[in-house]
Design an enzyme around this catalytic site. Structure first.
Site, PDB file in Angstrom:
ATOM      1  N   LYS A   1       3.141   4.440  -1.138  1.00 50.78           N
ATOM      2  CA  LYS A   1       3.239   5.327  -2.295  1.00 50.78           C
ATOM      3  C   LYS A   1       4.489   6.175  -2.104  1.00 50.78           C
ATOM      4  CE  LYS A   1      -1.432   4.649  -1.840  1.00 50.78           C
ATOM      5  NZ  LYS A   1      -2.168   4.215  -0.636  1.00 50.78           N
TER       6      LYS A   1
ATOM      7  N   HIS B   1      -9.320  10.899   1.293  1.00 52.40           N
ATOM      8  CA  HIS B   1      -8.368   9.809   1.132  1.00 52.40           C
ATOM      9  C   HIS B   1      -7.077  10.068   1.893  1.00 52.40           C
ATOM     10  CE1 HIS B   1      -5.750   6.930  -1.224  1.00 52.40           C
ATOM     11  NE2 HIS B   1      -6.848   6.197  -1.081  1.00 52.40           N
TER      12      HIS B   1
ATOM     13  N   ASP C   1      17.021   9.970  -8.410  1.00 57.43           N
ATOM     14  CA  ASP C   1      18.456  10.260  -8.396  1.00 57.43           C
ATOM     15  C   ASP C   1      19.028  10.354  -6.981  1.00 57.43           C
ATOM     16  OD1 ASP C   1      18.615  10.216 -11.134  1.00 57.43           O
ATOM     17  OD2 ASP C   1      18.470  12.390 -11.377  1.00 57.43           O
TER      18      ASP C   1
ATOM     19  N   LYS D   1      -4.153  10.733   4.824  1.00 53.64           N
ATOM     20  CA  LYS D   1      -3.658  10.044   6.017  1.00 53.64           C
ATOM     21  C   LYS D   1      -2.591  10.939   6.633  1.00 53.64           C
ATOM     22  CE  LYS D   1      -4.257   6.778   2.503  1.00 53.64           C
ATOM     23  NZ  LYS D   1      -5.677   6.589   2.620  1.00 53.64           N
TER      24      LYS D   1
ATOM     25  N   HIS E   1       0.811  -1.212   0.000  1.00 56.37           N
ATOM     26  CA  HIS E   1       0.000   0.000   0.000  1.00 56.37           C
ATOM     27  C   HIS E   1       0.847   1.266   0.000  1.00 56.37           C
ATOM     28  CE1 HIS E   1      -3.389   2.582   1.736  1.00 56.37           C
ATOM     29  NE2 HIS E   1      -3.938   1.992   0.704  1.00 56.37           N
TER      30      HIS E   1
ATOM     31  N   ASP F   1       0.371  19.644  18.398  1.00 51.49           N
ATOM     32  CA  ASP F   1       0.957  20.859  18.954  1.00 51.49           C
ATOM     33  C   ASP F   1       1.514  21.737  17.836  1.00 51.49           C
ATOM     34  OD1 ASP F   1       0.161  20.140  21.483  1.00 51.49           O
ATOM     35  OD2 ASP F   1       2.060  19.191  22.008  1.00 51.49           O
TER      36      ASP F   1
END
Length: 416
Positions: free
Chosen positions: A115, A296, A120, A298, A113, A303
């Site tokens: 991404k 979608h 380089d 996350k 899952h 603080d």
């Protein structure tokens, strides 16, 4: 917990596909030496075709390009799409390519899952955005709200090493984990120039040595928060310990706000989260439902300094089954930027949930809520016992018919 705090980094917040795709495609197309890309979803739509073109540009310039997609999330790439990449020398890997049974996919658990992109060894991208047109606003009401970061600085070397090892370990295979197995010394990382003031850590979860690391970092951030905590998470059904920390934080005076899906892409997402609303509201947690389109993201801020962006939801799949990657960031400027975007979301695009908005708890609802809440005491430990196949990397689908140059047959270590 894996990872360590590394100073001298710069982070740029990328909100939605409109900001993310141009930056990633530009960096990939200009690559001179190496591109490492992992994604759950790659669709052969206008976004996937743009990525395809950028990957070909990099490969044709002589860069070594490795692309890893998930077999469940990206099951239908055509022979022509894959063949053009492999013919140019791109190594295309498929994580756990499952066969279909009566038209149904069988590779349900242990998804890749993550991404992430490393170009380089100088620039990296980590977040929750897949390569699909539904991450662009012009997709319509089903377009997703999401976040990623662009990273420069010494942390990039850590992400690069991780991405390379994911491929190398797959080629070589790994024996089952043993308590007496010595860990091989890691090669020294390249020394990258300081790019900013941010301290950061790259944290992953897997099904062998780091099954709870991302959740632990969340719990530490919640436990140490003193003033505010904002969590925006698409799929929210966390474990008992994380819920307990949220309730404790709110009761000691922290302003705890959750941004959850109000217009979910799957109805069960909202149904599951709503089972927890009574428990959270009673403790003083603020709940906001994002109602403009599917959420979608996350991400979270705590603080004035701590933040996280990545691929990990707070649900059973992400916390106990999927392979995930987040960055933990200590940087006041980035915290302020992400915090302002989340505050805007709550003020302009969300509905705040009050106790009066919830259905009166009848006997069945009370019984169900009680059992669900206490069932979570044993989660996420129980999720690791679910029946699951052995995840593996393999050569890209259709590569045999489209041309196999640049592909590998790889295996991924079994879950422990």
């Amino acid at each position: 917990m894996n990872g360590r705090w590394v100073g001298g980094n710069r982070f740029g917040l990328l909100e939605n596909g409109e900001a993310y795709f141009p930056r990633v495609f530009e960096a990939i197309a200009a690559a001179r030496h190496e591109v490492l890309l992992e994604t759950f979803i790659l669709f052969e739509d206008k976004v996937g075709l743009e990525l395809h073109a950028a990957l070909l540009q990099a490969a044709q310039r002589g860069a070594q390009v490795d692309v890893t997609v998930d077999g469940y999330g990206s099951p239908d790439l055509s022979p022509g799409f894959v063949g053009a990449l492999t013919a140019a020398g791109v190594r295309v890997h498929v994580f756990d390519p499952g066969t279909r049974l009566f038209g149904w996919r069988t590779n349900l658990f242990r998804r890749m899952h993550r991404k992430l992109v490393v170009v380089d060894g100088m620039r990296a991208f980590v977040g929750g955005i897949n390569y699909a047109a539904d991450h662009l606003a012009d997709f319509g009401p089903e377009a997703k709200q999401d976040y990623a970061v662009e990273i420069e600085g010494p942390l990039v070397a850590h992400i690069q090493r991780f991405a390379r090892q994911a491929i190398a370990q797959g080629r070589q295979g790994q024996p089952a984990r043993r308590w007496f197995r010595r860990r091989a010394p890691e090669a020294a990382l390249p020394s990258l120039a300081v790019a900013g003031d941010a301290q950061a850590m790259f944290v992953t979860r897997d099904n062998r040595e780091h099954p709870q690391d991302i959740e632990r970092h969340y719990r530490v951030a919640i436990r140490t928060a003193r003033h505010r905590l904002v969590i925006a998470n698409a799929y929210f059904f966390p474990g008992y310990r994380l819920l307990k920390e949220l309730r404790r934080a709110a009761r000691r005076g922290v302003e705890v706000s959750l941004i959850l899906q109000g217009e979910p892409d799957m109805a069960i997402v909202k149904t599951a989260a709503e089972m927890l609303y009574h428990h959270l509201l009673r403790a003083g947690v603020h709940i906001y439902e994002y109602c403009e389109r599917p959420l979608h993201g996350k991400v979270a801020v705590a603080d004035d300094e701590w933040a996280t962006v990545g691929s990990s939801n707070l649900d059973p799949l992400s916390l106990s089954l999927n392979l995930e990657a987040n960055v933990m960031i200590r940087d006041r400027a980035f915290n302020r930027q992400l915090g302002e975007r989340l505050e805007h979301l709550m003020a302009q695009r969300c509905k705040r949930i009050a106790a009066a908005d919830l259905q009166e708890p009848g006997l069945w609802r009370l019984v169900r809520s009680y059992f669900v809440f206490h069932f979570l005491r044993h989660y996420p430990a129980w999720a690791g016992w679910l029946p699951a196949h052995t995840p593996r990397l393999a050569s890209a689908p259709h590569a045999a018919t489209a041309g196999t140059a640049g592909t590998d047959r790889l295996t991924e270590p079994a879950s422990s």
